[in-house]
Design a protein around this motif. Structure first.
Motif, PDB file in Angstrom:
ATOM      1  N   GLN A  89      41.891  44.818  48.100  1.00 36.46           N
ATOM      2  CA  GLN A  89      41.873  43.449  48.592  1.00 36.46           C
ATOM      3  C   GLN A  89      42.531  42.571  47.528  1.00 36.46           C
ATOM      4  N   LYS A  90      43.660  41.959  47.906  1.00 38.40           N
ATOM      5  CA  LYS A  90      44.389  41.125  46.932  1.00 38.40           C
ATOM      6  C   LYS A  90      44.276  39.658  47.299  1.00 38.40           C
ATOM      7  N   GLY A  91      44.301  38.827  46.303  1.00 38.90           N
ATOM      8  CA  GLY A  91      44.265  37.396  46.570  1.00 38.90           C
ATOM      9  C   GLY A  91      44.438  36.591  45.300  1.00 38.90           C
ATOM     10  N   GLU A  92      44.132  35.306  45.418  1.00 38.46           N
ATOM     11  CA  GLU A  92      44.282  34.395  44.292  1.00 38.46           C
ATOM     12  C   GLU A  92      43.089  33.447  44.299  1.00 38.46           C
ATOM     13  N   VAL A  93      42.532  33.212  43.136  1.00 29.83           N
ATOM     14  CA  VAL A  93      41.466  32.212  43.004  1.00 29.83           C
ATOM     15  C   VAL A  93      41.838  31.285  41.852  1.00 29.83           C
ATOM     16  N   ALA A 100      45.867  29.697  38.374  1.00 30.93           N
ATOM     17  CA  ALA A 100      45.756  30.595  39.525  1.00 30.93           C
ATOM     18  C   ALA A 100      45.623  32.025  39.000  1.00 30.93           C
ATOM     19  N   LEU A 101      44.565  32.701  39.408  1.00 33.02           N
ATOM     20  CA  LEU A 101      44.307  34.059  38.926  1.00 33.02           C
ATOM     21  C   LEU A 101      44.528  35.049  40.062  1.00 33.02           C
ATOM     22  N   LYS A 102      45.477  35.966  39.880  1.00 32.98           N
ATOM     23  CA  LYS A 102      45.688  37.022  40.883  1.00 32.98           C
ATOM     24  C   LYS A 102      44.600  38.066  40.701  1.00 32.98           C
ATOM     25  N   PHE A 103      44.030  38.502  41.804  1.00 32.62           N
ATOM     26  CA  PHE A 103      42.979  39.520  41.665  1.00 32.62           C
ATOM     27  C   PHE A 103      43.146  40.672  42.641  1.00 32.62           C
ATOM     28  N   LYS A 104      42.512  41.793  42.292  1.00 31.05           N
ATOM     29  CA  LYS A 104      42.435  42.965  43.169  1.00 31.05           C
ATOM     30  C   LYS A 104      41.013  43.489  43.174  1.00 31.05           C
ATOM     31  N   ASN A 105      40.340  43.410  44.324  1.00 33.88           N
ATOM     32  CA  ASN A 105      39.072  44.106  44.521  1.00 33.88           C
ATOM     33  C   ASN A 105      39.407  45.476  45.090  1.00 33.88           C
ATOM     34  N   VAL A 172      28.588  55.327  51.848  1.00 32.37           N
ATOM     35  CA  VAL A 172      28.609  54.645  50.545  1.00 32.37           C
ATOM     36  C   VAL A 172      29.919  53.868  50.408  1.00 32.37           C
ATOM     37  N   ASP A 173      29.817  52.649  49.902  1.00 37.85           N
ATOM     38  CA  ASP A 173      31.010  51.896  49.490  1.00 37.85           C
ATOM     39  C   ASP A 173      30.892  51.621  48.002  1.00 37.85           C
ATOM     40  N   ILE A 174      31.979  51.889  47.297  1.00 37.97           N
ATOM     41  CA  ILE A 174      32.025  51.553  45.873  1.00 37.97           C
ATOM     42  C   ILE A 174      33.058  50.443  45.721  1.00 37.97           C
ATOM     43  N   ILE A 175      32.623  49.294  45.231  1.00 36.41           N
ATOM     44  CA  ILE A 175      33.544  48.159  45.088  1.00 36.41           C
ATOM     45  C   ILE A 175      33.705  47.817  43.616  1.00 36.41           C
ATOM     46  N   LEU A 176      34.965  47.864  43.175  1.00 38.80           N
ATOM     47  CA  LEU A 176      35.296  47.468  41.810  1.00 38.80           C
ATOM     48  C   LEU A 176      35.786  46.023  41.903  1.00 38.80           C
ATOM     49  N   PHE A 177      34.916  45.092  41.526  1.00 40.21           N
ATOM     50  CA  PHE A 177      35.251  43.672  41.658  1.00 40.21           C
ATOM     51  C   PHE A 177      36.115  43.193  40.496  1.00 40.21           C
ATOM     52  N   ASP A 178      37.012  42.287  40.822  1.00 35.74           N
ATOM     53  CA  ASP A 178      37.877  41.650  39.824  1.00 35.74           C
ATOM     54  C   ASP A 178      37.339  40.233  39.527  1.00 35.74           C
ATOM     55  N   VAL A 179      37.955  39.595  38.558  1.00 34.46           N
ATOM     56  CA  VAL A 179      37.654  38.206  38.123  1.00 34.46           C
ATOM     57  C   VAL A 179      36.167  37.812  38.168  1.00 34.46           C
ATOM     58  N   GLU A 194      28.918  27.406  37.570  1.00 35.45           N
ATOM     59  CA  GLU A 194      28.537  28.710  38.164  1.00 35.45           C
ATOM     60  C   GLU A 194      29.613  29.216  39.121  1.00 35.45           C
ATOM     61  N   GLN A 195      30.305  28.285  39.793  1.00 36.54           N
ATOM     62  CA  GLN A 195      31.286  28.708  40.801  1.00 36.54           C
ATOM     63  C   GLN A 195      32.466  29.478  40.199  1.00 36.54           C
ATOM     64  N   TYR A 196      32.662  29.379  38.893  1.00 32.24           N
ATOM     65  CA  TYR A 196      33.811  30.040  38.263  1.00 32.24           C
ATOM     66  C   TYR A 196      33.491  31.441  37.746  1.00 32.24           C
ATOM     67  N   TRP A 197      32.238  31.892  37.926  1.00 32.81           N
ATOM     68  CA  TRP A 197      31.871  33.270  37.594  1.00 32.81           C
ATOM     69  C   TRP A 197      31.862  34.086  38.885  1.00 32.81           C
ATOM     70  N   GLY A 198      32.160  35.369  38.772  1.00 29.43           N
ATOM     71  CA  GLY A 198      32.025  36.254  39.936  1.00 29.43           C
ATOM     72  C   GLY A 198      32.929  35.876  41.090  1.00 29.43           C
ATOM     73  N   GLN A 199      34.143  35.465  40.783  1.00 30.77           N
ATOM     74  CA  GLN A 199      35.005  34.983  41.869  1.00 30.77           C
ATOM     75  C   GLN A 199      35.532  36.098  42.776  1.00 30.77           C
ATOM     76  N   GLY A 200      35.742  37.286  42.241  1.00 29.09           N
ATOM     77  CA  GLY A 200      36.161  38.414  43.091  1.00 29.09           C
ATOM     78  C   GLY A 200      35.078  38.743  44.105  1.00 29.09           C
ATOM     79  N   ALA A 201      33.842  38.763  43.645  1.00 33.26           N
ATOM     80  CA  ALA A 201      32.703  39.068  44.525  1.00 33.26           C
ATOM     81  C   ALA A 201      32.485  37.943  45.535  1.00 33.26           C
TER      82      ALA A 201
END
Ligand code: AHN
Ligand code: ZN
Length: 332
Positions: A89-93, A100-105, A172-179, A194-201
């Motif tokens: 899952q790709k995106g930007e936060v 702008a941070l590019k991420f991959k979950n 089972v789902d294994i999710i490797l969260f980014d950012v 708080e909103q700036y932590w755990g943005q991938g999740a």
């Protein structure tokens, strides 16, 4: 600033004094005798250890850097070697400073067709700021993130490898969260930080990889590789998923690891399990090293330049990995 607040401590004391039965005296003999109820694969801690090392060799996996890109390629290739069901899952936060941070979950699934499933996750990005380093000069340096990131991912990759070898009884789902770890530096004042932590999740919780995604519960790993780690029962986990906390702690204790899984309430942590609980309504626990003897309340090298590979202990990887495999294979 003390991260685990005084209120939390007061609540913890109340919880301990009101709700907790006297700690059960389990003899060594007992915990050795009561192994898993079903056949459970043996978690290979050497394999988890090696994949921690591989992640660190890329350098700090800070979003928008080449090390981050290369590590993503490695994690995706590994996951694809363990299951044919991989979704990236790709995106930007946007960070607190409008970067702008590019991420991959990175999501790997087993038995994707069943709704009888559980979710395991950890974050793979490294914090750009060692803002809890004892030396202020290091506060804008990135963290190697051996324990705060790589340890959980190393364990999940080994769990993934085991799931490729033995069919689990449930999905089972294994999710490797980014950012996860791009929150504002502690010496900067930012509103609603708080909103700036755990943005991938947060992104995944609002946009799951499958429409109408459900899971019975989730387990987040955070700082799960340091020697003699202590896992306290984290506050948000106890509010949203107390029965899961108790059952995972009981399983870990039963298979011989009662010195790691303490039946004691810890503070509330802003982590990737918060959006899973609050946005997706998946009861999710945070299996996180909370330390009663540090100022931060976390593992001593948390957000310091000292969070390096030498802090990773194979025994702790085994404790967490074997407990997870037992939880998975005892599911029905
Ligand atoms: C905060 O520092 C707000 N939360 C801790 C969550 C975290 C960061 N876990 C690992 N790194
Ligand atoms: Zn962190």
């Amino acid at each position: 600033m003390k991260y685990i607040t005084l209120i939390t401590i007061a609540l913890a004391v109340m919880a301990v004094s009101c709700n907790q039965p006297a700690k059960k005296e389990t003899s060594k003999q007992d915990s050795v005798a009561k192994g898993p109820r079903v056949s459970v694969p043996a978690f290979n801690e050497d394999s988890a250890y090696l994949s921690c090392k591989t992640q660190l060799a890329f350098g700090p996996r800070v979003p928008n850097t080449p090390a981050h890109d290369k590590c993503a390629d490695y994690l995706i290739a590994k996951m694809k070697s363990y299951t044919e069901h991989v979704i990236v899952q790709k995106g930007e936060v946007y960070a607190y400073n409008k970067t702008a941070l590019k991420f991959k979950n990175i999501i790997g699934s087993w038995k994707p067709e069943t709704n009888n499933r559980i979710l395991l996750c950890a974050h793979w990005d490294s914090r750009p700021f060692a803002d809890h380093d004892p030396d202020k000069k290091n506060w804008r340096k990135p963290v190697d993130a051996a324990n705060d990131g790589a340890s959980g991912i190393g364990i999940l990759l080994e769990v993934a490898r085991q799931l490729s070898l033995a069919n689990p009884p449930i999905g089972v789902d294994i999710i490797l969260f980014d950012v996860e770890d791009y929150g504002p530096p502690q010496d900067q004042t930012v509103e609603n930080s708080e909103q700036y932590w755990g943005q991938g999740a947060q992104y995944w919780a609002a946009n799951p990889h499958k429409t109408d995604y459900v899971a019975k519960y989730g387990i987040l790993l955070d700082m799960v590789g340091a020697k003699d780690a202590t896992f306290l029962m984290e506050g948000v986990s106890m509010e949203y998923a107390a029965d899961i906390v108790k059952s995972v702690w009981s399983t870990g204790s039963r298979i011989g690891y009662s010195s790691y899984f303490l039946f004691e309430k810890g503070g509330y942590v802003t982590d990737d399990h918060v959006p899973l609980n609050k946005i997706r309504n998946i009861p999710t626990i945070d299996l996180i090293h909370l330390d009663k003897n540090t100022e931060s309340g976390f593992y001593p090298y948390w957000h310091t330049t000292g969070d390096t590979f030498d802090k990773i202990d194979k025994n702790t990887l085994k404790v967490v990995g074997q407990t997870l495999l037992t939880v998975i294979f005892e599911e029905k």
